[in-house]
Design an enzyme around this catalytic site. Structure first.
Site, mmCIF file in Angstrom:
data_model
loop_
_atom_site.group_PDB
_atom_site.id
_atom_site.type_symbol
_atom_site.label_atom_id
_atom_site.label_comp_id
_atom_site.label_asym_id
_atom_site.label_seq_id
_atom_site.Cartn_x
_atom_site.Cartn_y
_atom_site.Cartn_z
ATOM 1 N N ALA A 116 0.860 -1.180 0.000
ATOM 2 C CA ALA A 116 0.000 0.000 0.000
ATOM 3 C C ALA A 116 0.896 1.230 0.000
ATOM 4 O O ALA A 116 2.070 1.147 0.346
ATOM 5 C CB ALA A 116 -0.878 -0.013 1.250
ATOM 6 N N GLU A 176 -0.763 -9.271 -1.203
ATOM 7 C CA GLU A 176 -2.211 -9.496 -1.041
ATOM 8 C C GLU A 176 -2.922 -9.454 -2.394
ATOM 9 O O GLU A 176 -3.839 -10.237 -2.638
ATOM 10 C CB GLU A 176 -2.796 -8.457 -0.069
ATOM 11 C CG GLU A 176 -2.310 -8.696 1.362
ATOM 12 C CD GLU A 176 -2.785 -7.632 2.339
ATOM 13 O OE1 GLU A 176 -2.427 -6.461 2.151
ATOM 14 O OE2 GLU A 176 -3.529 -7.974 3.273
ATOM 15 N N GLY A 189 0.494 -5.150 0.681
ATOM 16 C CA GLY A 189 -0.644 -5.115 -0.234
ATOM 17 C C GLY A 189 -0.305 -5.737 -1.580
ATOM 18 O O GLY A 189 -1.186 -6.273 -2.263
ATOM 19 N N GLU A 248 4.049 -5.742 6.913
ATOM 20 C CA GLU A 248 3.243 -4.711 7.597
ATOM 21 C C GLU A 248 3.574 -4.572 9.069
ATOM 22 O O GLU A 248 3.568 -3.479 9.620
ATOM 23 C CB GLU A 248 1.747 -5.029 7.446
ATOM 24 C CG GLU A 248 1.160 -4.712 6.081
ATOM 25 C CD GLU A 248 1.271 -5.870 5.109
ATOM 26 O OE1 GLU A 248 2.102 -6.786 5.326
ATOM 27 O OE2 GLU A 248 0.518 -5.870 4.114
HETATM 28 N N1 3HC Z 1 4.640 3.503 0.085
HETATM 29 C C1 3HC Z 1 5.149 4.716 -0.208
HETATM 30 N N2 3HC Z 1 6.452 4.927 -0.508
HETATM 31 C C2 3HC Z 1 7.262 3.872 -0.508
HETATM 32 C C3 3HC Z 1 6.803 2.576 -0.200
HETATM 33 C C4 3HC Z 1 5.417 2.404 0.095
HETATM 34 N N3 3HC Z 1 4.901 1.202 0.379
HETATM 35 N N4 3HC Z 1 7.846 1.721 -0.272
HETATM 36 C C5 3HC Z 1 8.917 2.459 -0.614
HETATM 37 N N5 3HC Z 1 8.571 3.747 -0.767
HETATM 38 C C6 3HC Z 1 9.454 4.860 -1.172
HETATM 39 C C7 3HC Z 1 10.558 5.098 -0.163
HETATM 40 O O1 3HC Z 1 10.136 5.966 0.859
HETATM 41 C C8 3HC Z 1 11.646 5.701 -1.018
HETATM 42 O O2 3HC Z 1 11.330 7.045 -1.200
HETATM 43 P P1 3HC Z 1 12.506 8.150 -1.352
HETATM 44 O O3 3HC Z 1 13.285 7.734 -2.555
HETATM 45 O O4 3HC Z 1 11.747 9.409 -1.513
HETATM 46 O O5 3HC Z 1 13.306 8.087 -0.083
HETATM 47 C C9 3HC Z 1 11.465 4.993 -2.355
HETATM 48 O O6 3HC Z 1 10.132 4.438 -2.339
HETATM 49 C C10 3HC Z 1 12.432 3.856 -2.596
HETATM 50 O O7 3HC Z 1 12.411 3.010 -1.443
HETATM 51 P P2 3HC Z 1 13.751 2.383 -0.844
HETATM 52 O O8 3HC Z 1 14.780 3.423 -0.700
HETATM 53 O O9 3HC Z 1 13.343 1.629 0.359
HETATM 54 O O10 3HC Z 1 14.173 1.411 -2.011
HETATM 55 P P3 3HC Z 1 14.857 -0.011 -1.950
HETATM 56 O O11 3HC Z 1 15.064 -0.429 -3.350
HETATM 57 O O12 3HC Z 1 16.007 0.003 -0.999
HETATM 58 O O13 3HC Z 1 13.752 -0.981 -1.306
HETATM 59 C C11 3HC Z 1 11.566 -1.928 -1.009
HETATM 60 C C12 3HC Z 1 12.562 -1.248 -1.987
HETATM 61 C C13 3HC Z 1 12.122 -3.298 -0.580
HETATM 62 C C14 3HC Z 1 10.281 -2.097 -1.733
HETATM 63 C C15 3HC Z 1 11.405 -1.043 0.253
HETATM 64 O O14 3HC Z 1 11.098 0.270 -0.167
HETATM 65 C C16 3HC Z 1 10.324 -1.460 1.201
HETATM 66 O O15 3HC Z 1 10.531 -2.363 1.998
HETATM 67 N N6 3HC Z 1 9.158 -0.795 1.131
HETATM 68 C C17 3HC Z 1 8.089 -0.962 2.080
HETATM 69 C C18 3HC Z 1 7.351 -2.245 1.864
HETATM 70 C C19 3HC Z 1 6.208 -2.332 2.831
HETATM 71 O O16 3HC Z 1 6.336 -2.100 4.026
HETATM 72 N N7 3HC Z 1 5.039 -2.678 2.306
HETATM 73 C C20 3HC Z 1 3.875 -2.792 3.102
HETATM 74 C C21 3HC Z 1 3.159 -1.492 3.085
HETATM 75 S S1 3HC Z 1 1.770 -1.476 4.154
HETATM 76 C C22 3HC Z 1 0.572 -2.341 3.344
HETATM 77 O O17 3HC Z 1 0.796 -2.833 2.289
HETATM 78 C C23 3HC Z 1 -0.754 -2.404 4.031
HETATM 79 C C24 3HC Z 1 -1.691 -3.352 3.367
HETATM 80 O O18 3HC Z 1 -1.681 -4.579 4.050
HETATM 81 C C25 3HC Z 1 -3.110 -2.836 3.369
#
Ligand code: 3HC
Ligand code: NAI
Length: 684
Positions: A62, A104, A101, A124
């Site tokens: 998400a 999912e 997400g 998450e």
């Molecule tokens: N939402 C918004 N922005 C995000 C994001 C997300 N889910 N994931 C990454 N970004 C942004 C980062 O903030 C970063 O922004 P910046 O360049 O402005 O600093 C940019 O994307 C690149 O991210 P990384 O520097 O982390 O890039 P990497 O290549 O090192 O890693 C990744 C990529 C493994 C995808 C890592 O970004 C990550 O782990 N992201 C989060 C994944 C996550 O937690 N997903 C679950 C979200 S909650 C959810 O899905 C709820 C659902 O169940 C309803």
């Protein structure tokens, strides 16, 4: 323009998301996916759908930036339900990371195909929430609760091959032919009478004993302590086992809504963005070049030198390590090997990996062996005269362009740089003990450190799996400077009548791994203590004089049993009481609340001074330092975020209240006072 585009490949509708950088499932993506599924339903010429992503990854979750804002439909659960309800089979084509997400969505698809390099996970929990779009219900149905629970509660992704073994992935694609393979796969399955519907499956749940959840929770209690989300994750997966899907998903939704609006999730989201912000260095742009680091030199094979070496060896970089005496060198190398072997015994490395790492190590007594190194880090004694001597020698030996770094804890890196002919190549690289384990690296920017040297250090930190934060030159940089402010109060509190174990308990109850006196006992009370000059001028002096030098002598502030378990000491209590009397400090009962305020608020005050002086680039960097270097509980967001959540005016008022005890030298930082007066925060 929508980030979602569709095109027809014969009878297959190819739906592509292009939402850089990580294809987060923001509103436009969700709306586009819903439209695409509707398009497939209404077009008789289409018989199957493939969902794929452009760029570096499949949907990584998400869009976290949307959390806390008013929701705009369609919601992710609605979109995924629509995908799953499609009469035409939908295939997820996965590369990069299918996270949160994103996974999912994939679980809502009927079929999943992935490249071997892909990773899949539900992280998450690391953001203080749980999967909120059916993930806690569908994943256990697809791979079984036993495999699903750790994925959901710990949040670590698994590689595609493992996912295939678990039945999460139906097929592995060619690394370079994902889309073609996905379309072919869609054609292969489209004629089947039925397609797997994750939410309708019960085959992996049948006969499952819910007692598993209690056992698992008990086994993992220590690492989950203090966190709200893991408990909710367990509850949701239990619901998947005990309730029909429609009811389980309601449980998930309720838990999700509660967590996403809670304090821990806000704090952990702050940490997520703080970690990424820390990598951005003022005055260092995307186009600043990075120097190539192929070989590393280390001076000193003691506690830190050995640990620092392991970082590079593990990352496959050859290391030359230099000592003064053969005996110290042998001891240092033996410790490195012992540490590797201990990790191997725990399954972190294979014996081959240990041998490979050790083969990259060149131990020597000859400084000249460092002449070919691209980066040289000194970890010799904490003594400016010795450090300067080392830098003078390095200046003679190191090749042009080599980066020269100090691992000093407190000393002035500018002074070290000044004895060389190349101050622009000098910086501090402050690792934390144990250096092979702790994630934090403070990159100390000296007056004349060149931008490309800083950029190189930041890039290198990622290669060795560290979280790096840039600090300016000041006594103790960010972390130890704040630690020193805390220690002053800890020492005063025990004279005033708080017991060392009460002080420690207040901090461990707060969520830190240990308090100041446990830490002192662990490190050894005699670090920096001199038996010849010691004459009972502090509690520590007296403890050392009486042979109470910490865990290594089985007694320090605490008494230790053979398992190194500490218990309160009557002798220490008496020593402190006698010393307080001698100093004219009257002992009294000190409340837990006062202990917490007197330990943490001066730290925050010091943090404000660090910001004011420009020694940290941003408040969130301070949070990253304390979370990764000292075990500050991430679910509070770090000291500065926590201060914001307490209210800065509350902190200023408490510091004023404690002023008589804090002493005349204690000054409330102007930045803290100003922000408190204006109702502002340190963090965004
Ligand atoms: N939402 C918004 N922005 C995000 C994001 C997300 N889910 N994931 C990454 N970004 C942004 C980062 O903030 C970063 O922004 P910046 O360049 O402005 O600093 C940019 O994307 C690149 O991210 P990384 O520097 O982390 O890039 P990497 O290549 O090192 O890693 C990744 C990529 C493994 C995808 C890592 O970004 C990550 O782990 N992201 C989060 C994944 C996550 O937690 N997903 C679950 C979200 S909650 C959810 O899905 C709820 C659902 O169940 C309803
Ligand atoms: P240590 O005493 O364990 O190791 C220092 C080693 O340097 C010794 O083996 C000594 O023989 C060697 N040495 C001394 N002078 C030398 C020289 N001229 N050439 C080559 N080797 C020499 O000390 P430790 O704890 O490893 O500390 C080293 C540095 O790291 C210090 O600056 C310290 O402040 C810093 N540091 C220490 C931390 C800790 O927790 N121990 C944490 C972070 C930084």
């Amino acid at each position: 323009m929508s980030p979602i585009t569709t095109r027809q490949d014969g009878d297959v509708l190819v739906v592509t998301s292009d939402n850089p950088p990580v294809n987060a499932l923001g509103q436009a993506v969700r709306a586009g996916l819903a439209d695409a599924i509707a398009q497939a339903a209404s077009d008789d010429a289409i018989r199957a759908v493939v969902i794929a992503c452009e760029g570096r990854t499949f949907f990584a979750g998400a869009d976290i930036t949307e959390f806390g804002k008013p929701p705009v439909g369609p919601s992710l659960p609605e979109v995924i339900d629509a995908i799953e309800a499609s009469a035409k089979p939908v295939v997820a084509a996965i590369h990069g990371t299918a996270l949160g997400g994103g996974l999912e969505v994939a679980l809502g698809c009927h079929w999943r195909i992935a490249v071997p390099s892909a990773k899949l996970g539900l992280p998450e929990v690391k953001l203080g929430i749980l999967p909120g779009a059916g993930g806690t219900q569908r994943l256990p149905r697809v791979i079984g609760p036993e495999a699903a629970l750790p994925m959901i509660v710990k949040g670590d992704p698994i590689p595609a091959k493992k996912a295939e073994g678990l039945g999460l992935i139906d097929r592995l694609a060619g690394e370079d032919s994902l889309l073609a393979d996905a379309i072919a796969f869609a054609r292969e399955v489209m004629d089947r009478a039925e397609h797997p519907v994750s939410s309708a499956r019960t085959d992996r749940l049948e006969g499952f004993d819910p007692a598993f959840f209690d056992t698992w929770a008990a086994e993992n209690a220590r690492r989950l302590k203090g966190y709200e989300a893991p408990k909710a994750c367990i509850e949701a997966v239990r619901a998947a086992v005990e309730k029909p899907y429609a009811e389980g998903v309601k449980v998930e939704r309720e838990l999700f809504m509660k967590l996403v609006t809670g304090a821990q999730s806000a704090a952990l989201r702050h940490v997520f963005f703080a970690e990424r912000a820390a990598a951005k260095i003022d005055g260092v742009g995307k186009d600043t070049p990075s120097r190539e680091i192929k070989t590393v030199g280390i001076l000193g094979a003691g506690t830190m030198g050995g640990g620092i070496a392991m970082n590079f060896l593990t990352a496959g970089l050859p290391v030359t390590i230099v000592e003064r005496k053969q005996e110290a060198l042998d001891r240092g190398v033996a410790t490195i090997r012992k540490n590797y072997e201990r990790s191997a015994a725990r399954g972190r490395f294979t014996p081959e990996q240990v041998e490979k790492a050790m083969s990259l190590l060149t131990p020597t007594l000859d400084y000249a062996a460092l002449s070919g190194c691209d980066l040289i880090i000194e970890a010799v004694f904490e003594d400016m005269a010795i450090k300067k001597d080392v830098f003078r020698q390095l200046d003679q030996i190191a090749k042009p362009g080599a980066i020269l770094a100090s691992n000093t804890s407190y000393l002035n890196v500018d002074e070290m740089a000044a004895v060389t002919s190349r101050p622009e190549d000098v910086l501090g690289l402050h690792f934390f003990s144990p250096a092979n384990v702790m994630r934090l690296l403070e990159i100390v920017r000296a007056d004349r450190t060149a931008p490309d040297v800083l950029k190189t250090a930041m890039d290198l930190s990622k290669r060795i799996g560290k979280v790096a934060v840039v600090a300016g030159v000041c006594f103790g940089f960010i972390g130890n400077r704040m630690l020193a402010a805390r220690q002053v109060e800890a020492n005063k509190l025990i004279l005033e009548g708080a017991k060392p174990w009460d002080v420690d308990r207040v901090l461990t109850d707060f969520g830190l791994p240990m308090g100041p006196f446990q830490m002192a006992d662990l490190a050894g009370l005699d670090i920096g203590w001199n038996a010849e000059t010691s004459n009972g001028e502090s509690v520590r002096d007296i403890l050392c004089e009486r042979g109470r030098r910490g865990q290594k002598t089985s007694k320090g502030f605490y008494d230790y049993d053979e398992n190194r378990r500490g218990s309160p000491s009557k002798e220490v209590e008496q020593i402190i009481a006698d010393f307080a009397k001698k100093e004219g400090v009257e002992q009294r009962g000190v409340s837990d609340r006062e202990i917490l305020e007197r330990l943490t608020y001066p730290m925050i005050n010091e943090g404000a001074k660090i910001l004011e002086e420009g020694m940290a680039q941003r408040a969130s960097d301070i949070d990253i330092v304390w979370i990764n270097g000292y075990g500050w509980p991430p679910y509070t967001g770090g000291p500065m975020f926590w201060a914001d959540s307490q209210g800065l005016d509350t902190i200023v008022a408490a510091l004023k209240r404690h002023a008589p005890r804090l002493g005349e030298d204690f000054k409330i930082a102007k930045l803290l006072q100003d922000k408190a007066a204006k109702g502002e925060r340190f963090t965004g």
